[in-house]
Design an enzyme around this catalytic site. Structure first.
Site, PDB file in Angstrom:
ATOM      1  N   ASP A 146      -7.477   5.660  -1.064  1.00 56.21           N
ATOM      2  CA  ASP A 146      -7.112   4.462  -0.315  1.00 56.21           C
ATOM      3  C   ASP A 146      -6.684   3.356  -1.282  1.00 56.21           C
ATOM      4  OD1 ASP A 146      -6.942   2.286   1.367  1.00 56.21           O
ATOM      5  OD2 ASP A 146      -8.825   2.680   2.401  1.00 56.21           O
ATOM      6  N   HIS A 149      -6.196   0.231  -0.605  1.00 55.11           N
ATOM      7  CA  HIS A 149      -6.518  -1.098  -0.087  1.00 55.11           C
ATOM      8  C   HIS A 149      -7.704  -1.739  -0.804  1.00 55.11           C
ATOM      9  CE1 HIS A 149      -4.226   0.892   3.137  1.00 55.11           C
ATOM     10  NE2 HIS A 149      -3.745  -0.323   3.354  1.00 55.11           N
ATOM     11  N   CYS A 159       0.821  -1.226   0.000  1.00 58.12           N
ATOM     12  CA  CYS A 159       0.000   0.000   0.000  1.00 58.12           C
ATOM     13  C   CYS A 159       0.849   1.269   0.000  1.00 58.12           C
ATOM     14  CB  CYS A 159      -1.007   0.002   1.144  1.00 58.12           C
ATOM     15  SG  CYS A 159      -0.346  -0.150   2.792  1.00 58.12           S
TER      16      CYS A 159
END
Length: 404
Positions: free
Chosen positions: A289, A291, A74
């Site tokens: 994000d 993820h 990430c």
């Protein structure tokens, strides 16, 4: 758990929290919006940013390595996003907007191809992971913000199309002398020009020593006809804004950074999660994000890239600024010399404002207490960047880290 901070995967079958209707200004990478009257413009701006997430089923990294970066990549994806924003500003301009099912410009396709998950793309997960080995990070291990910055600096050297200079300012200090040096004299006064971003000045000095030109200014002008006078600058500043939690004295200054027209945002996050922060509203940071695990993308035969998965098409995630892990890296892009001069002026003004601590120091020359790596002739295993990364990525409980 606060719904505003949930990841895309956890909300795949749910609803995203809509953008708040508030009279407070919304800042996205140097642009101000009104949430009451410009919500569509806000969402268009966010959607137009490149969104790099976990991918699966790509070519094995290193030939035999992992085929997915889920669970460990990430921060690497956040590094891709902050550099991707620099490339967008470099080739398309900050005001460029993405639209679904629209035939895209060649520059945009070239930018995407630089990040496709394969070994020969300039900034692919493969290149970042393998280059990170030289920074002491085995393939599949999480990175801190400083490691990502150092790796991007090395990879940018090979990008002859974009011709970027990536400078990583260490020890919470931006030293203008490292970027610039008084190299020319005209009308009996020094003219400051940026050394990293204007390499032709060094060539002029070499040529003058060899007797090929008469005077630095004259020789530089001759060389300028054949060489670009300025290489666009990506300035990355790894910072530690507290111990286990962010020091609230830095919060207002951090907000101000998102208001600068040169802003590329911030990479960081909170424990166990790295995010790409692109702005704020009130006391909440706005972020993309990484993820989400998506299948790897292959370019089409005509060279186009299926690009819908590279743009976040739901309302952006938000989190309270006090939840931010203190280990971050702030980014800025100066396409021209005037942009850099303007950035320096704005940073100096921020330093004079009351109500917050400066996150970093801007100085003209290297302080005497700072000794360069070149002077010490240190090996890579014991370089300043490595020692600072050990601090940033310390596993001691006293220093909470971003474990990806």
């Amino acid at each position: 758990m606060d719904a505003a901070t949930l990841t895309y995967d956890t909300l795949r079958f749910g609803e995203f929290e809509d953008f708040p209707e508030t009279s407070e200004p919304v800042w996205i990478l140097g642009k101000e919006y009104n949430a009451l009257t410009e919500k569509d413009e806000i969402l268009s701006d966010v959607t137009s940013r490149l969104w790099f997430t976990y991918r699966k089923n790509f070519q094995p990294i290193g030939g035999t390595g992992p085929t997915s970066d889920t669970g460990w990549g990430c921060m690497l994806r956040c590094g891709q996003m902050i550099l991707g924003e620099a490339l967008m500003c470099r080739h398309l301009g900050r005001d460029w907007r993405w639209a679904r099912d629209q035939k895209q410009r060649e520059e945009y396709i070239s930018i995407l191809n630089a990040f496709i998950d394969k070994k020969d793309s300039y900034y692919s997960i493969h290149q970042i992971a393998q280059m990170g080995v030289g920074e002491g990070k085995p393939i599949g291990q999480w990175y801190g913000p400083n490691t990502v910055a150092q790796v991007l600096k090395k990879l940018a050297v090979f990008d002859t199309w974009s011709r970027l200079v990536v400078h990583v300012a260490m020890d919470n200090t931006v030293i203008i002398e490292e970027i610039s040096e008084c190299s020319c004299v005209a009308a009996q006064r020094f003219i400051t020009r940026e050394r990293l971003c204007m390499p032709w000045l060094d060539l002029a000095g070499e040529a003058e020593e060899e007797g090929e030109v008469n005077g630095c200014l004259e020789g530089a002008c001759a060389l300028a006809e054949e060489t670009a006078l300025w290489k666009p600058l990506v300035l990355l500043i790894p910072l530690r804004l507290g111990l286990s939690d962010i020091n609230e004295a830095y919060i207002e200054t951090l907000k101000q950074c998102f208001m600068l027209p040169q802003s590329l945002g911030v990479i960081g996050g909170k424990p166990n999660s790295a995010h790409y922060f692109i702005g704020y509203v009130g006391e909440e940071l706005i972020y993309l994000d990484p993820h989400t695990t998506q299948p790897a993308v292959e370019p089409c035969e005509d060279g186009q890239v299926p690009d819908e998965t590279y743009h976040c098409q739901h309302p952006p995630c938000r989190m309270h600024i006090c939840e931010l892990d203190p280990s971050i890296a702030a980014g800025f892009f100066c396409k021209t010399e005037d942009d850099f001069d303007d950035w320096c002026m704005r940073i100096r003004r921020l330093s004079c404002k009351k109500g917050g601590l400066p996150m970093f120091e801007l100085v003209d020359s290297q302080p005497v207490h700072m000794v360069s790596v070149d002077t010490l002739n240190l090996t890579p295993d014991f370089s300043d960047s490595d020692r600072l990364e050990r601090f940033f990525d310390s596993e001691d409980e006293e220093f909470e880290i971003l474990s990806l």
